[in-house]
Motif scaffolding. Structure first.
Motif, mmCIF file in Angstrom:
data_model
loop_
_atom_site.group_PDB
_atom_site.id
_atom_site.type_symbol
_atom_site.label_atom_id
_atom_site.label_comp_id
_atom_site.label_asym_id
_atom_site.label_seq_id
_atom_site.Cartn_x
_atom_site.Cartn_y
_atom_site.Cartn_z
ATOM 1 N N THR A 251 0.880 -1.166 0.000
ATOM 2 C CA THR A 251 0.000 0.000 0.000
ATOM 3 C C THR A 251 0.911 1.208 0.000
ATOM 4 N N ASN A 302 -10.638 10.552 -6.780
ATOM 5 C CA ASN A 302 -9.929 9.390 -7.323
ATOM 6 C C ASN A 302 -10.527 8.973 -8.669
ATOM 7 N N TYR A 304 -9.642 6.620 -12.482
ATOM 8 C CA TYR A 304 -8.826 5.884 -13.448
ATOM 9 C C TYR A 304 -9.345 6.103 -14.865
ATOM 10 N N TRP A 416 -4.337 16.513 -3.909
ATOM 11 C CA TRP A 416 -5.405 16.563 -4.919
ATOM 12 C C TRP A 416 -6.427 17.650 -4.604
ATOM 13 N N GLY B 21 -11.769 12.115 0.085
ATOM 14 C CA GLY B 21 -10.895 10.948 0.036
ATOM 15 C C GLY B 21 -11.519 9.656 0.546
ATOM 16 N N ASP B 22 -10.675 8.648 0.607
ATOM 17 C CA ASP B 22 -11.046 7.273 0.970
ATOM 18 C C ASP B 22 -11.767 7.224 2.329
ATOM 19 N N LYS B 47 -5.086 2.599 -0.756
ATOM 20 C CA LYS B 47 -5.212 1.543 -1.768
ATOM 21 C C LYS B 47 -5.543 2.142 -3.130
ATOM 22 N N SER B 48 -6.307 3.226 -3.156
ATOM 23 C CA SER B 48 -6.712 3.890 -4.399
ATOM 24 C C SER B 48 -7.245 2.874 -5.412
ATOM 25 N N LEU B 49 -8.333 2.222 -5.052
ATOM 26 C CA LEU B 49 -8.857 1.117 -5.838
ATOM 27 C C LEU B 49 -9.331 1.571 -7.218
ATOM 28 N N ARG B 50 -9.169 0.673 -8.184
ATOM 29 C CA ARG B 50 -9.795 0.865 -9.488
ATOM 30 C C ARG B 50 -11.085 0.061 -9.445
ATOM 31 N N HIS B 53 -15.301 2.194 -4.974
ATOM 32 C CA HIS B 53 -14.485 2.943 -4.021
ATOM 33 C C HIS B 53 -15.436 3.681 -3.082
ATOM 34 N N ARG B 71 -18.627 4.795 -5.311
ATOM 35 C CA ARG B 71 -18.515 5.224 -6.703
ATOM 36 C C ARG B 71 -17.489 4.352 -7.423
ATOM 37 N N THR B 73 -14.367 4.179 -9.707
ATOM 38 C CA THR B 73 -13.338 5.148 -10.070
ATOM 39 C C THR B 73 -12.935 5.057 -11.543
ATOM 40 N N ALA B 74 -13.431 4.032 -12.243
ATOM 41 C CA ALA B 74 -13.107 3.940 -13.668
ATOM 42 C C ALA B 74 -14.242 4.475 -14.537
ATOM 43 N N HIS B 76 -17.034 6.251 -13.046
ATOM 44 C CA HIS B 76 -17.683 7.340 -12.306
ATOM 45 C C HIS B 76 -19.146 7.044 -11.973
#
Lengths: 418, 89
Positions: A251, A302, A304, A416, B21-22, B47-50, B53, B71, B73-74, B76
């Motif tokens: 992590t 966040n 991707y 961010w 944030g998380d 972890k900033s998951l894809r 989240h 949500r 994260t890929a 939205h």
């Protein structure tokens, strides 16, 4: 390798340019390499190039999930600068500036490095003081910095809003005359071509699925094109760092966020420099084609997705219009987004990890493109010598536990936040 | 544009919210010995998951309450929203 020169250009003109060598090959992965670099972006390609050139390590593969140069090196605003206050950032980036100046000759590829200068605008007395301090710090590190007053700024960028009735009047600015821009794709292609010619295998369309680790040591990687053994593995995957870290059970102090940029329709030359707005986050330069290249804040959550959301773009361009009202007359030609590896102090990580033979290069936030040569150079050194160079000693992974943060922007752990 | 269903106010545009944030990160208990590693994980490591989240948002131009949003994260896509003190199953 065929040298790019005026003579070869003329020679190939006689055969309608049909007989040029391929710039790089498309090899099948070998069973084993000395070093595998994951990520065929600017940093990965530069790392492979400097491994071969500086350290004579040529049994190297670059593993790229898509195509080389398709990530952030193809999605940035091409700004190159070293206007940092902190020693770690300043010295690292200024080392990079030297590599940029020599790059076209070094790579035999015209990267169109254009040292046109960058101006950070100040909009208050306090900001002028802060810039004076940063400029002094830069000069102590041998970086050129000039503090401009309002009149001097007006002479350079008369199209900015110098009227009396503005929310953020221009008090002056800090200029780094040696900063500039370069042609981003050429940087990736130039490094790829030279690395390939020295024996590096550039393997595209090959996704890393997992890692082969035993007794705390890396033995290789598992990919969509089979297993590859490797003595050393370097990660250069920017916005995909968290995804690979999960496969490594690590992590990291990294969050993945989206950054947008855009270009306007091309217009006649109007802006000679790179200019940044000091009361928000907006920067602009004019490309050689005449387009205004603009960018600013992250989307702020966040992400991707390699595409952006309109509210942020609107926010950023509102700042742009506040700074240079003529921008409101331009039509937007293109917008795009890239995913950023945002570190928790805004500075990058180039370091070894707790796994022997695994090296980490990430956390580039907004500033990955300009760092390409210095990042590749120091990462190659870290991998080849199995120890960090003094230039990237500050960019350690454990600085977050020891408290040695390099918080250039003073944003704490929320880089961010916009 | 994201549309977030504030559990207090209903569906609103993302312009009314700020991101926090998380939401799965837990502050270490104060009444016990906390190791450096635990502080690290709380303050810095993510972890900033894809994909799915769970994250904090504040309805800053509305009721000013903190809420939790699930949500992707890929893509939205927003699946569910919760009040800040609601347990997420």
């Amino acid at each position: 390798m065929q040298k790019y020169s005026i003579f070869n250009l003329v020679k190939n003109a006689f055969s309608n340019h049909q007989n040029w060598d391929l710039a790089w090959k498309d090899p099948t992965p070998k069973e084993e390499y000395d070093v595998v670099i994951i990520g065929g972006g600017g940093h990965g390609l530069a790392t492979a190039y400097y491994l071969a050139k500086e350290h004579n390590i040529t049994k190297v593969a670059i593993i790229e999930k898509g195509w080389i140069g398709g990530g952030n090196v193809g999605r940035n605003t091409t700004i190159i600068r070293s206007n940092y206050m902190h020693d770690e950032n300043g010295l690292f980036s200024e080392f990079g500036m030297d590599l940029w100046r020599k790059m076209s000759q070094d790579l035999n590829y015209n990267v169109m490095f254009s040292p046109r200068g960058i101006i950070n605008l100040a909009h208050s007395d306090a900001q002028m003081n802060a810039y004076a301090r940063r400029g002094n710090s830069m000069r102590l590190n041998g970086i050129d910095a000039v503090l401009l007053n309002r009149e001097q700024v007006k002479e350079i960028i008369p199209m900015a809003d110098f009227s009396d009735n503005v929310r953020f009047p221009i008090f002056g600015g800090l200029m780094q005359p040696s900063a500039g821009t370069a042609r981003h794709d050429a940087v990736a292609w130039g490094y790829a071509r030279q690395a390939d010619s020295m024996g590096v295998d550039i393997i595209q369309n090959c996704e890393v699925i997992g890692f082969d680790i035993s007794a705390g040591k890396i033995n290789g990687i598992r990919t969509s094109r089979g297993n590859i053994k490797a003595k050393k593995v370097g990660l250069c995957v920017a916005g995909s760092t968290n995804i690979l870290a999960e496969k490594l059970n690590m992590t990291l102090p990294i969050e993945t966020h989206l950054l947008q940029a855009c270009v306007s329709e091309p217009i006649k030359p109007v802006l000679d420099n790179v200019v940044t707005f000091g009361a928000g986050h907006f920067y602009v330069s004019q490309s050689d084609k005449g387009e205004m290249v603009m960018g600013g804040d992250l989307d702020g959550y966040n992400s991707y997705a390699q595409k952006g959301n309109l509210p942020t773009l609107q926010h950023v361009l509102t700042e742009g219009i506040a700074m240079m009202p003529f921008l409101s007359k331009l039509k937007m030609l293109r917008t795009w987004g890239g995913i950023m590896d945002m570190s928790m102090d805004g500075s990058p990580i180039i370091d070894k990890t707790h796994i022997e033979g695994l090296y980490l290069n990430c956390g580039w936030c907004y500033g990955g493109f300009k760092a390409t040569p210095a990042s590749g150079w120091t990462f190659a050194h870290t991998i080849a010598q199995d120890r960090v160079h003094e230039l990237n000693a500050g960019y350690s992974l454990n600085r977050f536990s020891t408290g040695h943060l390099i918080d250039e922007k003073g944003l704490g752990t929320k880089t961010w936040i916009s | 544009m994201l549309y977030i269903n504030c559990p207090h106010c209903g569906m609103r545009s993302q312009n009314e919210f700020s991101y926090g944030g998380d939401a799965s990160v837990k502050r270490p208990e104060l009444n016990k010995e906390v190791s450096d590693q635990e502080w690290d994980n709380f303050v810095y490591n993510r972890k900033s998951l894809r994909g799915k989240h769970l994250e904090l948002w504040q309805h800053i131009s509305g009721c000013r309450q903190w809420i939790k949003v699930e949500r992707d994260t890929a893509t939205h896509e927003i699946f569910r929203t919760f009040k800040a003190d609601e347990e997420v199953a």
